[in-house]
Design a protein around this motif. Structure first.
Motif, mmCIF file in Angstrom:
data_model
loop_
_atom_site.group_PDB
_atom_site.id
_atom_site.type_symbol
_atom_site.label_atom_id
_atom_site.label_comp_id
_atom_site.label_asym_id
_atom_site.label_seq_id
_atom_site.Cartn_x
_atom_site.Cartn_y
_atom_site.Cartn_z
ATOM 1 N N THR A 13 0.840 -1.192 0.000
ATOM 2 C CA THR A 13 0.000 0.000 0.000
ATOM 3 C C THR A 13 0.876 1.242 0.000
ATOM 4 O O THR A 13 2.084 1.179 0.248
ATOM 5 C CB THR A 13 -0.905 0.038 1.242
ATOM 6 O OG1 THR A 13 -0.078 0.200 2.394
ATOM 7 C CG2 THR A 13 -1.751 -1.219 1.359
ATOM 8 N N ALA A 14 0.258 2.384 -0.246
ATOM 9 C CA ALA A 14 0.990 3.647 -0.253
ATOM 10 C C ALA A 14 1.558 3.969 1.126
ATOM 11 O O ALA A 14 2.539 4.696 1.240
ATOM 12 C CB ALA A 14 0.077 4.772 -0.724
ATOM 13 N N SER A 16 2.859 1.702 3.170
ATOM 14 C CA SER A 16 3.910 0.737 3.503
ATOM 15 C C SER A 16 5.293 1.330 3.242
ATOM 16 O O SER A 16 5.467 2.113 2.303
ATOM 17 C CB SER A 16 3.766 -0.522 2.651
ATOM 18 O OG SER A 16 2.549 -1.149 2.901
ATOM 19 N N HIS A 19 6.495 0.962 -0.425
ATOM 20 C CA HIS A 19 5.452 1.321 -1.400
ATOM 21 C C HIS A 19 5.984 1.514 -2.824
ATOM 22 O O HIS A 19 5.250 1.373 -3.779
ATOM 23 C CB HIS A 19 4.678 2.563 -0.950
ATOM 24 C CG HIS A 19 5.508 3.786 -0.781
ATOM 25 N ND1 HIS A 19 5.963 4.174 0.445
ATOM 26 C CD2 HIS A 19 5.960 4.690 -1.669
ATOM 27 C CE1 HIS A 19 6.665 5.291 0.303
ATOM 28 N NE2 HIS A 19 6.685 5.613 -0.972
ATOM 29 N N ASN A 38 -0.642 1.496 -6.399
ATOM 30 C CA ASN A 38 -1.110 1.869 -5.067
ATOM 31 C C ASN A 38 -1.432 3.362 -4.971
ATOM 32 O O ASN A 38 -1.695 3.877 -3.898
ATOM 33 C CB ASN A 38 -0.090 1.462 -3.996
ATOM 34 C CG ASN A 38 1.272 2.066 -4.227
ATOM 35 O OD1 ASN A 38 1.462 2.915 -5.080
ATOM 36 N ND2 ASN A 38 2.249 1.609 -3.458
#
Length: 64
Positions: A13-14, A16, A19, A38
């Motif tokens: 995900t953005a 993480s 990312h 993402n």
């Protein structure tokens, strides 16, 4: 912007730390940017724009 990842396993995900490992869904090297699945906009100078509007400044190497 909602995440558009349909990969198996899903891309990070953005939010993480990894990312940037998400797949590119739209690349525009002539303009210097890519859209990841993402929702992250990744710029060729290593700067980033996250889907929530936060900006990550380019990571520049120190001149030696």
């Amino acid at each position: 912007m909602a995440a558009t990842c349909s990969h198996t396993p899903q891309c990070p995900t953005a939010a993480s730390p990894d990312h940037e490992a998400a797949h590119t869904v739209s690349g525009h090297p002539e303009q210097g940017w890519s859209l990841l699945c993402n929702g992250v906009l990744l710029f060729e100078d290593t700067g980033e724009l996250l889907p929530d509007g936060r900006v990550i400044a380019p990571r520049r190497l120190a001149a030696v």
